[in-house]
Design a protein around this motif. Structure first.
Motif, PDB file in Angstrom:
ATOM      1  N   UNK A 272       5.087 -16.002  -6.921  1.00  0.00           N
ATOM      2  CA  UNK A 272       6.073 -15.375  -6.975  1.00  0.00           C
ATOM      3  C   UNK A 272       5.756 -14.444  -8.155  1.00  0.00           C
ATOM      4  N   UNK A 273       5.062 -14.965  -8.884  1.00  0.00           N
ATOM      5  CA  UNK A 273       4.933 -14.538 -10.047  1.00  0.00           C
ATOM      6  C   UNK A 273       4.500 -12.879  -9.978  1.00  0.00           C
ATOM      7  N   UNK A 274       2.913 -12.940  -9.051  1.00  0.00           N
ATOM      8  CA  UNK A 274       2.368 -11.639  -9.023  1.00  0.00           C
ATOM      9  C   UNK A 274       3.650 -10.254  -7.619  1.00  0.00           C
ATOM     10  N   UNK A 275       4.506 -11.034  -7.287  1.00  0.00           N
ATOM     11  CA  UNK A 275       5.370 -10.498  -6.569  1.00  0.00           C
ATOM     12  C   UNK A 275       6.322 -10.440  -8.070  1.00  0.00           C
ATOM     13  N   UNK A 276       7.042 -10.529  -8.836  1.00  0.00           N
ATOM     14  CA  UNK A 276       7.814  -9.476  -9.426  1.00  0.00           C
ATOM     15  C   UNK A 276       7.583  -9.274 -10.883  1.00  0.00           C
ATOM     16  N   UNK A 277       5.859  -8.701 -10.867  1.00  0.00           N
ATOM     17  CA  UNK A 277       4.806  -8.176 -11.795  1.00  0.00           C
ATOM     18  C   UNK A 277       4.031  -6.810 -10.625  1.00  0.00           C
ATOM     19  N   UNK A 278       4.872  -7.159  -9.488  1.00  0.00           N
ATOM     20  CA  UNK A 278       5.058  -5.476  -8.655  1.00  0.00           C
ATOM     21  C   UNK A 278       5.603  -5.273  -8.465  1.00  0.00           C
ATOM     22  N   UNK A 279       7.495  -5.930  -9.082  1.00  0.00           N
ATOM     23  CA  UNK A 279       8.688  -5.089  -8.749  1.00  0.00           C
ATOM     24  C   UNK A 279       8.522  -3.335 -10.372  1.00  0.00           C
ATOM     25  N   UNK A 280       7.219  -3.694 -11.338  1.00  0.00           N
ATOM     26  CA  UNK A 280       7.178  -3.750 -12.707  1.00  0.00           C
ATOM     27  C   UNK A 280       6.029  -2.432 -12.240  1.00  0.00           C
ATOM     28  N   UNK A 281       5.769  -2.548 -10.996  1.00  0.00           N
ATOM     29  CA  UNK A 281       4.616  -0.653 -11.266  1.00  0.00           C
ATOM     30  C   UNK A 281       2.886  -2.269 -10.948  1.00  0.00           C
ATOM     31  N   UNK A 282       3.190  -3.209 -10.835  1.00  0.00           N
ATOM     32  CA  UNK A 282       1.525  -3.584 -11.599  1.00  0.00           C
ATOM     33  C   UNK A 282       1.033  -4.421 -10.354  1.00  0.00           C
ATOM     34  N   UNK A 283       0.027  -5.517 -11.130  1.00  0.00           N
ATOM     35  CA  UNK A 283      -0.398  -6.601  -9.568  1.00  0.00           C
ATOM     36  C   UNK A 283      -0.578  -5.639  -8.169  1.00  0.00           C
ATOM     37  N   UNK A 284      -0.829  -4.652  -8.428  1.00  0.00           N
ATOM     38  CA  UNK A 284      -1.180  -3.915  -6.876  1.00  0.00           C
ATOM     39  C   UNK A 284      -2.299  -4.214  -6.318  1.00  0.00           C
ATOM     40  N   UNK A 285      -2.998  -5.583  -7.033  1.00  0.00           N
ATOM     41  CA  UNK A 285      -4.523  -6.028  -6.584  1.00  0.00           C
ATOM     42  C   UNK A 285      -4.234  -6.579  -5.652  1.00  0.00           C
ATOM     43  N   UNK A 286      -2.811  -7.388  -5.499  1.00  0.00           N
ATOM     44  CA  UNK A 286      -2.259  -8.901  -4.843  1.00  0.00           C
ATOM     45  C   UNK A 286      -1.447  -8.067  -3.535  1.00  0.00           C
ATOM     46  N   UNK A 287      -1.357  -6.227  -3.518  1.00  0.00           N
ATOM     47  CA  UNK A 287      -1.111  -5.692  -2.607  1.00  0.00           C
ATOM     48  C   UNK A 287      -1.703  -5.495  -1.596  1.00  0.00           C
ATOM     49  N   UNK A 288      -3.164  -4.915  -2.517  1.00  0.00           N
ATOM     50  CA  UNK A 288      -4.265  -5.011  -1.315  1.00  0.00           C
ATOM     51  C   UNK A 288      -4.808  -6.270  -0.158  1.00  0.00           C
ATOM     52  N   UNK A 289      -4.551  -6.915  -1.598  1.00  0.00           N
ATOM     53  CA  UNK A 289      -4.896  -8.384  -0.842  1.00  0.00           C
ATOM     54  C   UNK A 289      -4.336  -8.872   0.750  1.00  0.00           C
ATOM     55  N   UNK A 290      -3.013  -8.648   0.346  1.00  0.00           N
ATOM     56  CA  UNK A 290      -2.083  -8.999   1.377  1.00  0.00           C
ATOM     57  C   UNK A 290      -2.010  -7.922   2.102  1.00  0.00           C
ATOM     58  N   UNK A 291      -2.804  -6.576   2.446  1.00  0.00           N
ATOM     59  CA  UNK A 291      -2.270  -5.768   3.598  1.00  0.00           C
ATOM     60  C   UNK A 291      -3.697  -6.172   4.360  1.00  0.00           C
ATOM     61  N   UNK A 292      -4.853  -6.679   3.956  1.00  0.00           N
ATOM     62  CA  UNK A 292      -5.982  -6.946   4.264  1.00  0.00           C
ATOM     63  C   UNK A 292      -5.845  -8.214   5.471  1.00  0.00           C
ATOM     64  N   UNK A 293      -4.750  -8.869   4.603  1.00  0.00           N
ATOM     65  CA  UNK A 293      -4.612 -10.213   5.753  1.00  0.00           C
ATOM     66  C   UNK A 293      -3.867  -9.619   6.872  1.00  0.00           C
ATOM     67  N   UNK A 294      -2.380  -8.987   6.311  1.00  0.00           N
ATOM     68  CA  UNK A 294      -1.375  -8.183   7.182  1.00  0.00           C
ATOM     69  C   UNK A 294      -2.641  -7.125   8.440  1.00  0.00           C
ATOM     70  N   UNK A 295      -3.117  -6.620   8.431  1.00  0.00           N
ATOM     71  CA  UNK A 295      -3.726  -5.735   8.686  1.00  0.00           C
ATOM     72  C   UNK A 295      -4.647  -6.889  10.240  1.00  0.00           C
ATOM     73  N   UNK A 296      -5.450  -7.360   9.319  1.00  0.00           N
ATOM     74  CA  UNK A 296      -6.984  -8.255  10.013  1.00  0.00           C
ATOM     75  C   UNK A 296      -5.282  -9.239  11.052  1.00  0.00           C
ATOM     76  N   UNK A 297      -4.219 -10.060  10.855  1.00  0.00           N
ATOM     77  CA  UNK A 297      -3.183 -10.704  11.339  1.00  0.00           C
ATOM     78  C   UNK A 297      -2.700  -9.391  12.535  1.00  0.00           C
ATOM     79  N   UNK A 298      -2.824  -8.308  12.599  1.00  0.00           N
ATOM     80  CA  UNK A 298      -1.746  -7.828  13.679  1.00  0.00           C
ATOM     81  C   UNK A 298      -2.613  -7.706  14.725  1.00  0.00           C
TER      82      UNK A 298
END
Length: 298
Positions: A272-298
């Motif tokens: 959640x600390x990483x998720x809260x960072x996303x709301x400040x425009x940061x932690x875009x690496x966490x977004x990339x990580x999540x997107x890879x997993x999401x696309x794989x599971x689609x």
């Protein structure tokens, strides 16, 4: 991920090392719209490699330039840098505060996590299981690790950072351009030889322990998609994911962070600390990580 070029994040200049004005002909394939691809033959493949490597190095560094000047992530970096310069020039008492804010952006591309990387020197091709974990570092804050498990029982712990996003995006575009240039070559023997060489270069990067922090998101994509896609297709998928992560606007980034709130995490507090960072425009690496997993599971 070679040392043949560099991009300066301070003045936005691209520098191609080991080249002089006498090497300008190496760029004829992209400068001359009437370039004769038929003149490249297998007997001068070394010149063809030198030309393609020079062009792809330019593409790598130019990707850094565009990511810094033409993406949402880059806009924030550049705007905060300009605020520091403006306050410095006018002698504003807000200067120290602006510097502290800008340090958040600088740390994303300058803050190597070398002290957190734990590599066993095992062969990537002998990996059996991949998972991830969360941890907290006094120097780096909340960290997400990719954990690679090998047949011999050893493990690699590699932190995911913005370095993996920036360098991964540039490397993917560099390699994609290499393969695109190869497809233009008329001599099939030369074309197949170069494609084979560049595919081996790709495998070498995946196995590189020195660049473990840089290549981890590319490696993550390769792990998930190698059974269904070619190397060039994996590079394209990775480039799209990393490019989107850099250019995702703040409103969409916030919306995605709320969606990620509902997922299961082994350490909810750090995730959640990483998720809260996303709301400040940061932690875009966490977004990339999540997107890879999401696309794989689609």
């Amino acid at each position: 991920l070679s040392n043949d070029g560099e991009f300066d994040y301070n003045n936005f200049l691209v520098r191609l090392k080991k080249l002089t004005n006498d090497d300008i002909a190496l760029f004829d394939p992209i400068l001359d719209e009437n370039f004769d691809w038929g003149k490249w033959k297998i007997n001068n493949y070394e010149y063809a490699i030198k030309s393609i490597n020079a062009i792809s190095t330019l593409i790598h560094e130019y990707t850094h330039f565009l990511d810094t000047t033409a993406t949402t992530w880059g806009d924030q970096y550049t705007y905060r840098k300009l605020l520091v310069l403006e306050n410095y020039n006018i002698g504003s008492d807000k200067l120290l505060n602006q510097i502290d804010v800008f340090r958040l952006n600088i740390s994303e591309i300058k803050d190597l996590h070398t002290d957190l990387v734990r590599i066993s020197n095992s062969n990537y091709n002998e990996m059996t299981v991949m998972n991830h974990a969360y941890s907290y570092s006094e120097d780096h804050g909340p960290i997400i690790y990719i954990v690679l498990n090998y047949k011999n029982g050893s493990q690699d712990y590699i932190p995911v950072s913005m370095l993996a996003v920036n360098e991964g995006h540039a490397f993917c575009n560099e390699m994609i351009f290499k393969f695109k240039l190869c497809q233009k070559i008329n001599d099939d023997s030369l074309k197949n030889t170069l494609v084979s060489i560049f595919e081996k270069d790709f495998e070498k990067i995946l196995n590189s322990t020195e660049q473990a922090e840089y290549n981890i998101l590319l490696k993550l994509c390769h792990i998930h998609f190698k059974n269904n896609f070619s190397i060039e297709e994996i590079l394209t998928i990775t480039s799209i994911i990393l490019g989107f992560s850099l250019d995702c606007d703040d409103i969409l980034l916030t919306s995605l962070s709320h969606a990620f709130d509902n997922d299961f995490y082994s350490n909810k507090r750090l995730a959640q600390a990483l998720i809260h960072d996303m709301r400040r425009g940061h932690s875009r690496h966490f977004l990339a990580f999540k997107l890879i997993i999401i696309i794989y599971l689609m």
